[in-house]
Motif scaffolding. Structure first.
Motif, PDB file in Angstrom:
ATOM      1  N   SER A 142      53.325  -0.510  45.459  1.00 55.41           N
ATOM      2  CA  SER A 142      52.884   0.879  45.639  1.00 55.41           C
ATOM      3  C   SER A 142      53.185   1.423  47.027  1.00 55.41           C
ATOM      4  CB  SER A 142      51.387   1.009  45.336  1.00 55.41           C
ATOM      5  OG  SER A 142      51.171   0.943  43.943  1.00 55.41           O
ATOM      6  N   GLY A 145      56.279   3.166  47.041  1.00 52.38           N
ATOM      7  CA  GLY A 145      56.403   4.281  46.108  1.00 52.38           C
ATOM      8  C   GLY A 145      56.756   3.869  44.703  1.00 52.38           C
ATOM      9  N   LEU A 146      56.520   2.591  44.365  1.00 52.20           N
ATOM     10  CA  LEU A 146      56.860   2.084  43.038  1.00 52.20           C
ATOM     11  C   LEU A 146      55.579   1.727  42.296  1.00 52.20           C
ATOM     12  CD1 LEU A 146      59.808  -0.303  44.025  1.00 52.20           C
ATOM     13  CD2 LEU A 146      59.985   2.022  43.098  1.00 52.20           C
ATOM     14  N   GLN A 147      55.205   2.550  41.327  1.00 55.05           N
ATOM     15  CA  GLN A 147      54.041   2.246  40.494  1.00 55.05           C
ATOM     16  C   GLN A 147      54.554   1.570  39.230  1.00 55.05           C
ATOM     17  OE1 GLN A 147      50.941   5.211  40.137  1.00 55.05           O
ATOM     18  NE2 GLN A 147      50.460   4.545  38.047  1.00 55.05           N
ATOM     19  N   ASP A 203      66.540   0.470  52.891  1.00 54.02           N
ATOM     20  CA  ASP A 203      65.947   1.227  51.780  1.00 54.02           C
ATOM     21  C   ASP A 203      66.897   1.282  50.582  1.00 54.02           C
ATOM     22  OD1 ASP A 203      63.435   1.706  52.751  1.00 54.02           O
ATOM     23  OD2 ASP A 203      63.938   3.628  53.661  1.00 54.02           O
ATOM     24  N   LEU A 232      66.557   3.108  47.295  1.00 54.09           N
ATOM     25  CA  LEU A 232      65.178   2.922  46.866  1.00 54.09           C
ATOM     26  C   LEU A 232      64.589   4.224  46.350  1.00 54.09           C
ATOM     27  CD1 LEU A 232      62.652   1.167  46.610  1.00 54.09           C
ATOM     28  CD2 LEU A 232      62.193   1.576  49.037  1.00 54.09           C
ATOM     29  N   THR A 233      64.997   5.347  46.923  1.00 52.98           N
ATOM     30  CA  THR A 233      64.504   6.652  46.447  1.00 52.98           C
ATOM     31  C   THR A 233      64.895   6.892  44.990  1.00 52.98           C
ATOM     32  OG1 THR A 233      66.491   7.680  47.370  1.00 52.98           O
ATOM     33  CG2 THR A 233      64.499   7.734  48.721  1.00 52.98           C
ATOM     34  N   ARG A 236      62.587   4.864  42.809  1.00 51.03           N
ATOM     35  CA  ARG A 236      61.307   5.569  42.704  1.00 51.03           C
ATOM     36  C   ARG A 236      61.403   6.685  41.676  1.00 51.03           C
ATOM     37  NH1 ARG A 236      61.509   6.238  48.634  1.00 51.03           N
ATOM     38  NH2 ARG A 236      60.479   4.414  49.597  1.00 51.03           N
ATOM     39  N   HIS A 237      62.502   7.433  41.728  1.00 55.68           N
ATOM     40  CA  HIS A 237      62.695   8.550  40.809  1.00 55.68           C
ATOM     41  C   HIS A 237      62.741   8.063  39.362  1.00 55.68           C
ATOM     42  CE1 HIS A 237      64.135  12.447  39.411  1.00 55.68           C
ATOM     43  NE2 HIS A 237      65.129  11.831  38.794  1.00 55.68           N
ATOM     44  N   THR A 239      61.456   5.319  38.076  1.00 58.12           N
ATOM     45  CA  THR A 239      60.212   4.701  37.605  1.00 58.12           C
ATOM     46  C   THR A 239      59.020   5.655  37.621  1.00 58.12           C
ATOM     47  OG1 THR A 239      59.680   3.900  39.838  1.00 58.12           O
ATOM     48  CG2 THR A 239      60.917   2.413  38.387  1.00 58.12           C
ATOM     49  N   SER A 240      59.206   6.859  38.166  1.00 60.31           N
ATOM     50  CA  SER A 240      58.058   7.746  38.401  1.00 60.31           C
ATOM     51  C   SER A 240      57.487   8.368  37.144  1.00 60.31           C
ATOM     52  CB  SER A 240      58.461   8.860  39.372  1.00 60.31           C
ATOM     53  OG  SER A 240      59.440   9.697  38.762  1.00 60.31           O
TER      54      SER A 240
END
Length: 385
Positions: A142, A145-147, A203, A232-233, A236-237, A239-240
Motif C-alpha cells: 500500500s 500505491g498498490l492495493q 520506480d 510503477l505508476t 498502480r493504474h 491495479t486501481s
C-alpha cells in the motif's frame, strides 16, 4: 517470487537484486514460514548453501530485519508466519523497510502470500478443508500505491484432474473469495519460477523468470509476460480498479531467456534414457543417468516440495539405475545364450549339417541378431535402429 526461489531458474534474478548492495551485505533469512516443520534446520541449511554458492550471499538465519541490507523469506505456511510476524514486531519492520525504500526484500512462495492487504490461508483451505476465506495481510505494498493481494504459484498445474491454479485455490474458490476483498483491491498473481521485481530506485516493475505476472479484477485479467518492464505508476493504474483492464498485454522490450524447471529436466533425461535403451545404446542411457544426477546436484538446495522437485528427481534416478541394471542383466543373459547358439551352429557346420546351421542363422537374424562369419570365427551384433 511465485516459486523456485532457491532453484537455478532464479539465480540471475537474485544476483541482479544484490548488485547495488555492494560487497558483503548483511543478509537475513526469515525461517518463520517453515519453523514449525521437523526439517526446518535442513531447509535453512540448504537455503544458506544455495545463496552462498549460487548468489554469493552469506546469509544468517533470523535476526533483526529493519536495517538488514537483504531480507528473504520463502516456503511454508503463510498464516503461521503472519501470526508470528504480527506478534513479534517483524511485520512492522518489514513495512518500515518498504516505506523507507531500504535494501532488498524478497518474499517468495508462502511468504509472498502475506505481502498484500489480505492473505490466502492455503494450508487451512487446501489441506485442512476450511471454508474459503481471507486472512489479514502485512499490506507491504500500500505505501507504493498498490492495493492488491499477492497470489504466488498462480499457474500451478499439479492437480492434474483438478484445478490447483492460484496457489491451490482453483477458479471456483478464488471466484467465491474475490467479492470479499475490500473495494478497489486487485489480485496480483505470480507464476511459478517467476518474479515481480519492484525497483524503488527507478520506480519501475520488471517481470523476470519464465512465466507471467497477472493482474486480475472481477474475473478479468491481464497477463504481463516475462521480460516486460513498466513504470510503477502504470502498475498502480492497472491495479486501481479505476479503468477496465486492456485486452492485450504490453509487449516485452526483449524476449526473456528460456528457463527450464527440474520437472522438465527429469522428463527430458527419462525420455533420452528410454530412447537409448530401445536403441540398445547403453552408453547413451548411462549419459542420461549421469546428466540427471548432475542436474539433481544443481537443484539440491531447492527448498520447494512441489511436484517435479528434488525428491521426484531422486526417485527417477533410482528407477533409471534399476532399469539400467536390468538391461545389463538381460544383456549378459543374451550374450550367454547367443554364444551357446553360435557354438552349436559351428558344430553343425563342422558335421556338414548346413541346412540346420543356416536355419539357426536365419532364426537369430529374425530375432535381431546379425551374424558375420570372419576368418577368426563367427561374430554377432545387434544393429542399432
Amino acid at each position: 517470487m511465485g516459486s523456485g526461489e532457491t532453484s537455478p531458474t532464479m539465480v540471475e534474478t537474485h544476483r541482479s537484486a544484490i548488485r547495488p548492495l555492494g560487497a558483503r551485505p548483511r543478509a537475513v533469512l526469515l525461517d518463520t514460514p517453515y519453523a514449525f516443520q521437523e526439517n526446518a534446520a535442513d531447509i535453512s541449511a540448504r537455503a544458506r548453501a544455495y545463496f552462498a554458492r549460487s548468489v554469493g550471499l552469506d546469509v544468517e538465519v533470523g535476526g533483526e530485519v529493519a536495517t538488514a541490507d537483504w531480507v528473504f523469506s520463502g516456503p511454508g505456511s503463510p498464516t503461521y508466519a503472519l501470526d508470528r510476524w504480527l506478534d513479534s514486531g517483524t511485520a512492522a519492520e518489514l513495512r518500515t523497510r518498504v516505506r523507507n525504500r531500504h535494501g532488498v526484500t524478497v518474499l517468495a512462495s508462502a511468504a509472498a502470500c502475506t505481502a498484500g492487504v489480505a492473505t490466502v490461508p492455503v494450508y487451512e483451505i487446501y489441506k485442512v478443508g476450511a471454508e474459503p476465506h481471507w486472512r489479514e495481510g502485512l499490506d507491504l505494498l500500500s505505501p507504493l500505491g498498490l492495493q492488491v493481494v499477492v497470489i504466488p504459484h498462480y499457474d500451478n498445474a499439479e492437480g492434474g484432474t483438478h484445478d490447483t491454479r492460484f496457489c491451490y485455490l482453483g477458479e471456483r474458490r478464488l471466484s467465491r473469495m474475490e467479492p470479499e476483498l475490500p473495494d478497489g483491491t486487485a489480485v496480483l498473481g505470480i507464476d511459478e519460477h517467476t518474479a515481480a521485481v519492484i525497483d524503488l530506485t527507478t520506480d519501475q516493475v520488471r517481470v523476470a523468470g519464465r512465466g507471467a505476472v497477472t493482474i486480475r479484477r472481477h474475473g478479468a485479467d491481464l497477463r504481463l509476460p516475462a521480460g516486460l518492464t513498466l513504470p510503477l505508476t502504470e502498475l498502480r493504474h492497472l491495479t486501481s480498479g479505476e479503468t477496465t483492464l486492456p485486452q492485450a498485454p504490453p509487449a516485452p522490450a526483449e524476449p526473456p531467456t528460456p528457463q527450464t524447471t527440474l520437472a522438465e529436466l527429469i522428463q527430458t533425461h527419462e525420455t533420452r534414457f528410454t530412447t537409448a535403451l530401445t536403441a540398445n545404446d547403453p552408453a547413451s542411457a548411462c549419459r542420461a543417468v549421469l546428466d540427471l544426477e548432475s542436474d539433481l546436484v544443481a537443484w539440491s538446495a531447492d527448498t520447494e516440495e512441489d511436484e517435479g522437485g528434488v525428491a521426484q528427481a531422486r526417485q527417477t534416478l533410482r528407477h533409471l539405475i534399476t532399469r539400467l541394471a536390468d538391461h545389463a542383466q538381460a544383456a549378459r543373459t543374451l550374450t550367454t545364450l547367443t554364444d551357446a547358439l553360435l557354438h552349436l551352429r559351428t558344430d553343425l557346420r563342422r558335421s556338414g549339417d548346413y541346412p540346420l546351421a543356416d536355419a539357426l542363422r536365419t532364426a537369430l537374424h529374425t530375432a535381431g541378431i546379425h551374424i558375420d562369419d570372419t576368418p577368426t570365427g563367427p561374430r554377432w551384433s545387434i544393429p542399432r535402429t
